[in-house]
Scaffold this motif. Structure first.
Motif, PDB file in Angstrom:
ATOM      1  N   GLY A  49      33.793  58.106  56.169  1.00 40.75           N
ATOM      2  CA  GLY A  49      33.763  57.190  55.025  1.00 40.75           C
ATOM      3  C   GLY A  49      33.125  57.831  53.806  1.00 40.75           C
ATOM      4  N   ALA A  50      33.290  59.143  53.663  1.00 38.50           N
ATOM      5  CA  ALA A  50      32.684  59.886  52.553  1.00 38.50           C
ATOM      6  C   ALA A  50      33.770  60.475  51.653  1.00 38.50           C
ATOM      7  CB  ALA A  50      31.804  61.001  53.094  1.00 38.50           C
ATOM      8  N   LEU A  51      33.630  60.264  50.356  1.00 35.46           N
ATOM      9  CA  LEU A  51      34.617  60.728  49.371  1.00 35.46           C
ATOM     10  C   LEU A  51      36.017  60.235  49.750  1.00 35.46           C
ATOM     11  CD1 LEU A  51      33.321  64.384  48.896  1.00 35.46           C
ATOM     12  CD2 LEU A  51      32.928  62.447  47.383  1.00 35.46           C
ATOM     13  N   VAL A  52      36.104  58.977  50.108  1.00 38.83           N
ATOM     14  CA  VAL A  52      37.334  58.407  50.659  1.00 38.83           C
ATOM     15  C   VAL A  52      38.476  58.431  49.653  1.00 38.83           C
ATOM     16  CG1 VAL A  52      38.386  56.260  51.472  1.00 38.83           C
ATOM     17  CG2 VAL A  52      36.245  57.063  52.453  1.00 38.83           C
ATOM     18  N   ARG A  53      38.192  58.116  48.403  1.00 40.55           N
ATOM     19  CA  ARG A  53      39.290  58.129  47.424  1.00 40.55           C
ATOM     20  C   ARG A  53      39.807  59.549  47.207  1.00 40.55           C
ATOM     21  NH1 ARG A  53      36.994  53.329  44.197  1.00 40.55           N
ATOM     22  NH2 ARG A  53      38.434  51.716  44.897  1.00 40.55           N
ATOM     23  N   LEU A  54      38.920  60.524  47.177  1.00 37.00           N
ATOM     24  CA  LEU A  54      39.340  61.916  47.030  1.00 37.00           C
ATOM     25  C   LEU A  54      40.153  62.353  48.245  1.00 37.00           C
ATOM     26  CD1 LEU A  54      39.121  64.533  45.329  1.00 37.00           C
ATOM     27  CD2 LEU A  54      37.079  65.076  46.661  1.00 37.00           C
ATOM     28  N   ALA A  55      39.666  62.055  49.436  1.00 34.68           N
ATOM     29  CA  ALA A  55      40.382  62.403  50.667  1.00 34.68           C
ATOM     30  C   ALA A  55      41.734  61.701  50.723  1.00 34.68           C
ATOM     31  CB  ALA A  55      39.535  62.054  51.887  1.00 34.68           C
ATOM     32  N   SER A  56      41.769  60.441  50.320  1.00 35.55           N
ATOM     33  CA  SER A  56      43.017  59.681  50.332  1.00 35.55           C
ATOM     34  C   SER A  56      44.031  60.253  49.350  1.00 35.55           C
ATOM     35  CB  SER A  56      42.763  58.216  49.998  1.00 35.55           C
ATOM     36  OG  SER A  56      41.995  57.614  50.999  1.00 35.55           O
ATOM     37  N   PHE A  57      43.552  60.704  48.197  1.00 35.53           N
ATOM     38  CA  PHE A  57      44.449  61.321  47.217  1.00 35.53           C
ATOM     39  C   PHE A  57      45.124  62.549  47.817  1.00 35.53           C
ATOM     40  CE2 PHE A  57      45.129  64.671  44.068  1.00 35.53           C
ATOM     41  CZ  PHE A  57      46.081  64.061  43.263  1.00 35.53           C
ATOM     42  N   PHE A  58      44.329  63.455  48.392  1.00 34.20           N
ATOM     43  CA  PHE A  58      44.899  64.678  48.951  1.00 34.20           C
ATOM     44  C   PHE A  58      45.734  64.394  50.203  1.00 34.20           C
ATOM     45  CE2 PHE A  58      41.677  66.739  46.265  1.00 34.20           C
ATOM     46  CZ  PHE A  58      42.525  67.584  45.572  1.00 34.20           C
ATOM     47  N   GLY A  59      45.337  63.397  50.986  1.00 31.74           N
ATOM     48  CA  GLY A  59      46.161  62.984  52.121  1.00 31.74           C
ATOM     49  C   GLY A  59      47.507  62.457  51.644  1.00 31.74           C
ATOM     50  N   GLY A  60      47.493  61.690  50.561  1.00 36.38           N
ATOM     51  CA  GLY A  60      48.732  61.186  49.983  1.00 36.38           C
ATOM     52  C   GLY A  60      49.620  62.300  49.466  1.00 36.38           C
ATOM     53  N   VAL A  61      49.012  63.316  48.845  1.00 38.87           N
ATOM     54  CA  VAL A  61      49.790  64.464  48.357  1.00 38.87           C
ATOM     55  C   VAL A  61      50.487  65.149  49.525  1.00 38.87           C
ATOM     56  CG1 VAL A  61      49.602  66.772  47.331  1.00 38.87           C
ATOM     57  CG2 VAL A  61      48.421  64.840  46.268  1.00 38.87           C
ATOM     58  N   LEU A  62      49.747  65.389  50.607  1.00 39.00           N
ATOM     59  CA  LEU A  62      50.360  66.017  51.782  1.00 39.00           C
ATOM     60  C   LEU A  62      51.485  65.154  52.337  1.00 39.00           C
ATOM     61  CD1 LEU A  62      47.400  67.587  53.812  1.00 39.00           C
ATOM     62  CD2 LEU A  62      49.235  68.765  52.598  1.00 39.00           C
ATOM     63  N   MET A  63      51.265  63.835  52.400  1.00 35.59           N
ATOM     64  CA  MET A  63      52.288  62.950  52.957  1.00 35.59           C
ATOM     65  C   MET A  63      53.549  62.924  52.093  1.00 35.59           C
ATOM     66  SD  MET A  63      51.094  62.216  55.828  1.00 35.59           S
ATOM     67  CE  MET A  63      52.562  61.350  56.312  1.00 35.59           C
ATOM     68  N   VAL A  64      53.406  63.066  50.782  1.00 36.37           N
ATOM     69  CA  VAL A  64      54.587  63.148  49.916  1.00 36.37           C
ATOM     70  C   VAL A  64      55.389  64.397  50.264  1.00 36.37           C
ATOM     71  CG1 VAL A  64      55.366  63.557  47.533  1.00 36.37           C
ATOM     72  CG2 VAL A  64      53.690  61.762  48.012  1.00 36.37           C
ATOM     73  N   PHE A  65      54.696  65.529  50.432  1.00 33.30           N
ATOM     74  CA  PHE A  65      55.392  66.766  50.822  1.00 33.30           C
ATOM     75  C   PHE A  65      56.043  66.616  52.191  1.00 33.30           C
ATOM     76  CE2 PHE A  65      52.940  68.959  47.496  1.00 33.30           C
ATOM     77  CZ  PHE A  65      53.953  69.733  46.944  1.00 33.30           C
ATOM     78  N   PHE A  66      55.346  66.006  53.156  1.00 39.88           N
ATOM     79  CA  PHE A  66      55.920  65.820  54.493  1.00 39.88           C
ATOM     80  C   PHE A  66      57.126  64.883  54.430  1.00 39.88           C
ATOM     81  CE2 PHE A  66      51.428  66.483  56.452  1.00 39.88           C
ATOM     82  CZ  PHE A  66      51.509  67.844  56.207  1.00 39.88           C
TER      83      PHE A  66
END
Length: 176
Positions: free
Chosen positions: A103-120
């Motif tokens: 639960g740390a830097l969740v918005r930052l982690a979610s942003f980069f997770g979203g970027v990866l998911m767009v590529f996938f």
């Protein structure tokens, strides 16, 4: 009543899910999504998998239906970019997963997770059963966790936001 609605819409980064059933559900989504990525990242490391991770096969064999096929093939055939990708996918997935689980830097982690998911999502282009698939659902999980500030519920972001640094506007974009 109109005043409270205006206040919430005026600052979409500020709302409280603490102590609500919806808040606990968002925390569950955060932890499950984090575990998904943490597991995916850790199992790509050579000391776990037994061999170094390579994205080359995935990249150069991107389906013709993929709208980013040309980029993926180029990335798979460009040595420096392939080396960067082979390093960043396991490290990125692991760090994103750790951030969400803790639960740390969740918005930052979610942003980069979203970027990866767009590529996938675009790279897999397995839309034979329609446009909605697991990659799109993963993207929606990251967007949901990030927008709702899931780190504030049973996460380290709730503690970090109480610090002087956590009260700054930029911190509200990274924490939550």
């Amino acid at each position: 009543m109109a005043t409270s609605i205006q206040a919430n819409l005026a600052n979409p980064l500020e709302f409280d899910l603490q102590g609500t059933l919806a808040g606990y559900w968002v925390a569950v989504l955060r932890v499950v999504t984090g575990y998904w990525f943490l597991h995916a990242g850790i199992t790509k490391f050579a000391f776990i998998a037994g061999e170094p991770f390579s994205a080359q096969g995935y990249l150069v064999n991107a389906p013709a239906a993929s709208p980013i096929q040309g980029f993926l093939v180029w990335a798979g055939q460009t040595p420096w970019l392939l080396e960067f990708t082979n390093f960043m996918i396991p490290v990125g997935e692991t760090l994103i997963g750790l951030g969400l689980v803790a639960g740390a830097l969740v918005r930052l982690a979610s942003f980069f997770g979203g970027v990866l998911m767009v590529f996938f999502y675009l790279g897999n282009a397995s839309w034979s059963h329609g446009l909605v698939n697991g990659d799109l659902m993963g993207l929606l999980l990251f967007v949901t966790v990030g927008i709702l500030g899931a780190g504030r519920v049973l996460g380290l972001d709730a503690i970090l936001e109480q610090t002087e640094l956590g009260k700054k506007r930029i911190a509200k974009c990274l924490l939550g």
